[in-house]
Design an enzyme around this catalytic site. Sequence first.
Site, mmCIF file in Angstrom:
data_model
loop_
_atom_site.group_PDB
_atom_site.id
_atom_site.type_symbol
_atom_site.label_atom_id
_atom_site.label_comp_id
_atom_site.label_asym_id
_atom_site.label_seq_id
_atom_site.Cartn_x
_atom_site.Cartn_y
_atom_site.Cartn_z
ATOM 1 N N CYS A 101 -27.963 31.630 38.032
ATOM 2 C CA CYS A 101 -27.506 32.569 37.015
ATOM 3 C C CYS A 101 -28.467 32.373 35.690
ATOM 4 O O CYS A 101 -27.673 32.219 34.761
ATOM 5 C CB CYS A 101 -26.036 32.391 36.523
ATOM 6 N N GLU A 158 -25.249 26.758 44.673
ATOM 7 C CA GLU A 158 -25.826 26.165 43.457
ATOM 8 C C GLU A 158 -24.826 25.075 43.266
ATOM 9 O O GLU A 158 -23.667 25.042 42.835
ATOM 10 C CB GLU A 158 -26.152 27.136 42.202
ATOM 11 N N CYS A 164 -21.020 28.216 42.180
ATOM 12 C CA CYS A 164 -22.023 28.006 41.376
ATOM 13 C C CYS A 164 -21.382 26.829 40.594
ATOM 14 O O CYS A 164 -21.018 26.917 39.430
ATOM 15 C CB CYS A 164 -22.169 29.113 40.368
ATOM 16 N N SER A 209 -17.137 30.190 37.931
ATOM 17 C CA SER A 209 -17.019 29.107 39.213
ATOM 18 C C SER A 209 -15.680 28.099 38.771
ATOM 19 O O SER A 209 -15.137 27.533 39.529
ATOM 20 C CB SER A 209 -18.200 28.400 39.663
ATOM 21 N N CYS A 219 -22.535 25.296 37.089
ATOM 22 C CA CYS A 219 -21.855 26.028 35.921
ATOM 23 C C CYS A 219 -20.495 25.528 35.722
ATOM 24 O O CYS A 219 -20.105 25.792 34.444
ATOM 25 C CB CYS A 219 -21.974 27.634 36.439
ATOM 26 N N ARG A 269 -21.343 35.961 39.256
ATOM 27 C CA ARG A 269 -20.110 35.347 39.964
ATOM 28 C C ARG A 269 -18.486 35.596 39.288
ATOM 29 O O ARG A 269 -17.682 35.040 39.711
ATOM 30 C CB ARG A 269 -20.551 33.990 40.062
ATOM 31 N N HIS A 295 -26.151 32.518 31.266
ATOM 32 C CA HIS A 295 -25.732 31.681 30.173
ATOM 33 C C HIS A 295 -26.804 31.866 29.217
ATOM 34 O O HIS A 295 -26.328 31.685 27.751
ATOM 35 C CB HIS A 295 -25.832 30.306 30.951
ATOM 36 N N CYS A 308 -27.431 26.510 34.400
ATOM 37 C CA CYS A 308 -28.006 27.209 35.593
ATOM 38 C C CYS A 308 -29.093 27.817 35.833
ATOM 39 O O CYS A 308 -29.485 28.720 35.142
ATOM 40 C CB CYS A 308 -26.733 27.969 36.281
#
Lengths: 576, 386
Positions: free
Chosen positions: A66, A15, A548, A504, A551, A481, A70, A63
Amino acid sequence: MANKRVVIDPITRIEGHLRIEVEVDDNNVIQKAYSTATLWRGLETIVKNRDPRDAGFLMQRICGVCTFSHYRAGIEAVEDALGIIPPLNAKLTRTLMNQALFMHDHVVHFYHLHGLDWVDVVSALDANPAKASKEAFKYTDLPIATGEDELKAVKTRVKEFVQRGQLGPFANAYWGHKTYRFTPEQNLILLSHYLKALEVQRDLAKLMALFGGKQPHPQSLTVGGVTCVMDLLDPSRMGEYLTLFKKGAEFIERAYSADVLMAADVYKDEASVTSKAAVMNFMSHQSMQLGRNEHLFDAGIILNGDLTQVHEVNEDLITEEATHAWYSDNEPLHPYDGKTNPNYTGMKAMKTVGANGEMVDSKVIDEKGKYTWIKSPRYDGKAMEVGPLSSILISYAKGNKRIVPLVDAFLKKSGLPLEALFSTLGRTAARMIQAQAIAKHGLETFNNLIENLKVDQETYSSYKIDQDKEYKGRFIGDVPRGMLSHWIRIKNGVVENYQAVVPSTWNAGPVDANGVYGPYEANLVGLKVQDISQPLEIIRVIHSFDPCIACAVHVMDTKGNDLGTYKVEHSFRKVC
Amino acid sequence: MKDNNLYEKLSLRLLELEKLPGLKNNENIKSHLDKNGVSRRDFMKWAGAMTATLGLSANFTPLVAKAATLSDKLPIIWLHMAECTGCSESLLRTDAPTIDSLIFDYISLEYHETLMAAAGWQAEHNLEHAIETHKGKYILMVEGGIPSGNNSFYLTVGGHGNTGETIAQNASEHAAAIFAIGTCSAFGGVQAAHPNPTGAVALSKVTNKTVINVPGCPPSEKNIVGTLFHYILYGTLPALDAYNRPKWAYGLRVHDLCERRGRFDAGEFVEEFGDEGAKKGYCLYKVGCKGPYTFNNCGKNRFNSHTSWPIQAGHGCIGCSEPDFWDKMGPFEEPVANRLFNTPFNGLGADATADKIGVGLLTATGIGIAAHAMISKFKNPKSDEE
């Protein structure tokens, strides 16, 4: 001879927008590595001065992968600030959605994102389906989608695909690369599961949509609770959840677990898979609430790979700095004190290694200056790895009764020692173990919710935002993640400051002022690449983190206000 | 346009498509379907559903089925700009028996960063190669807003460090049709919300070519795939509304198709989340539903193979397929009438009337219906013709 620079951009099957640059010596051993995020969106600036109730919706758009993490973090940070404790039904419903996210995310990561780093699609064309069908039984008693007929059909289908010369998404990859280790039969099994997993991921997305309204970007959380009360009170709806959950769990048990085991078996002498993790500090937060007071995964910190001692997380020790990030303020600051003013310093022209090994004109980052939109988060000045590996290691080290048997079973079946988990393979295996744990224990949450609904139908706690009061709060949890935290301040009834420190960022951040590498960069240094024009090993290592990047790229308080006077509370708000 | 004319036109269009050189040596897709175990019955079932989605009558089903079998002639380039990958994820949810693998196999997906095996230079070459080989024939689908002009450095892609803006412009230049997938690409999206720190804009702002907007955050899988098939069927751009959205998908308001509409008309409202009204499925207007101002078919097609949609899950619509909805529709959990931002249509009247009805004249059913009928007149679509 001088080192050669290799640029890989875009890193695909992730991502976001990620660029990796490395310098290799004459033996193609990586001497230096740089991780660069090439997109900045500024959502934390945008959320300011808005109604705090909107924060979850806006932050959700960090994102779409995910897609729940969030959203929940944005909602729960506001709940924490306002001192709201949502009803148990709401909390458990959020867990059910979270379980759907984890199962979905991990399956998609292994098969569709990471999978092609392990599986040579072209090699599968030489497979003997009968032999492959037998092979599948080596790793599970009940394989899925690996009957001889099915494998034959998959082979025929892919063969025609290749013969037509239009490989679509499979075009121009590193097929035939020497570090692909599976036999044609094993490749065929995984190819069949790649296709099967496309169907399974759709079901697991439905699993979230049942209580989320849609997936990606579900829309049934609200500050104070959840809105899907009609679905919760509808037994047929609960039955749908149960059915789809079991379908996903079955795939995880009968395909995903078996395939990771097979990968562990076959790749255990491939350096890009087994090289030791370079940042040996691991951090995670508890997650996946099973009932009133129990969580599936534990919180803690492991330092220097020492599993005999798990330290508690002290939130005061989290900082971010931007010495090598495209922001003008460099010093390490706690997220409540963060400053960020974008300061793009560009790239420079240089010859780097091209697609055929020749030197080509390209742009490179300025490694001595600033080179990415991601900051460097540190815990007590140390780089930390976050993610499923951290979560599993910490739960294991703490003797978590649900996790220990799964880890032990994996080690026993694969014949690997515990230390083998500190690796690329370990990251991939830990993700599978996490999915396995949810598949095995997730229905405890479901059952507890049903029990509670018998006596309590509350889904929402009322609250009021006092315009004259100042609030601050945060969410900390572990998401697919790794460890995620959102920090919010509310003043005059609107968001005054907002920051997200995401998994990330911990893993993909650049070197800091003290020369300390983040996990991506550290794990690439020392890696030998067979053919620098086909840097499959690099991609394999990076993908093991499940990057990701949208993010990871975020901003903090642009005004640089002094927020340091706020005391950070240590314990994550406990259940009811 | 009359059904008969349309049918004829589509038939001709398909004949034309058939004459195009096949990307895959003119192999017949039907034979592939057979070999791949997709039964004719399953396939026709899907074609029927897609026909209904496109707003065509059932006798068009064979044409839709035929169009699907011709779709391998259409290369697709999908670009990621400033985005969250939610639209790609939505695409992956495409439903009906084995249809995701059908799409996977039979549309030539030449470039898609989330799915493609190649990386780095090899990936960049795939894009260049696709543009060169299929010049003027490929469909471009773009996900994400675009930092542009002096701000274009906020996004670069590839070893040459080209900006997203340059890449999008170049790919647009040679595309047969351009679809902006999702609200970010269609209208700038979340990164373009106030104060838009990266200067992000819609795809249509960086190219002179016509862009068909398929907004939503994300758009449903049906709206993405349906848009593609609409192009394959018609060979021309579909009828669009004032914001270049296909009318077949965005012609009606969420409010028009809402399962709780009867509750609105009866004046039965959820007053607070979790209350008795919430348990009974009352209208969500008073807890902020933006359904009266939002044009989309969510209530009809829902999401994730018809599993649900936000209003079924008890949360009001946030207006995610409208331009600037982040700034104009918030706070999302309060009625429009209670907030300070401008209305989405600059107070053109219809929505203001809806607010009065929603908040004030709760049971004035007659006025409500009249008001809701009005708004489409203000939309002034560019053309009703095909």
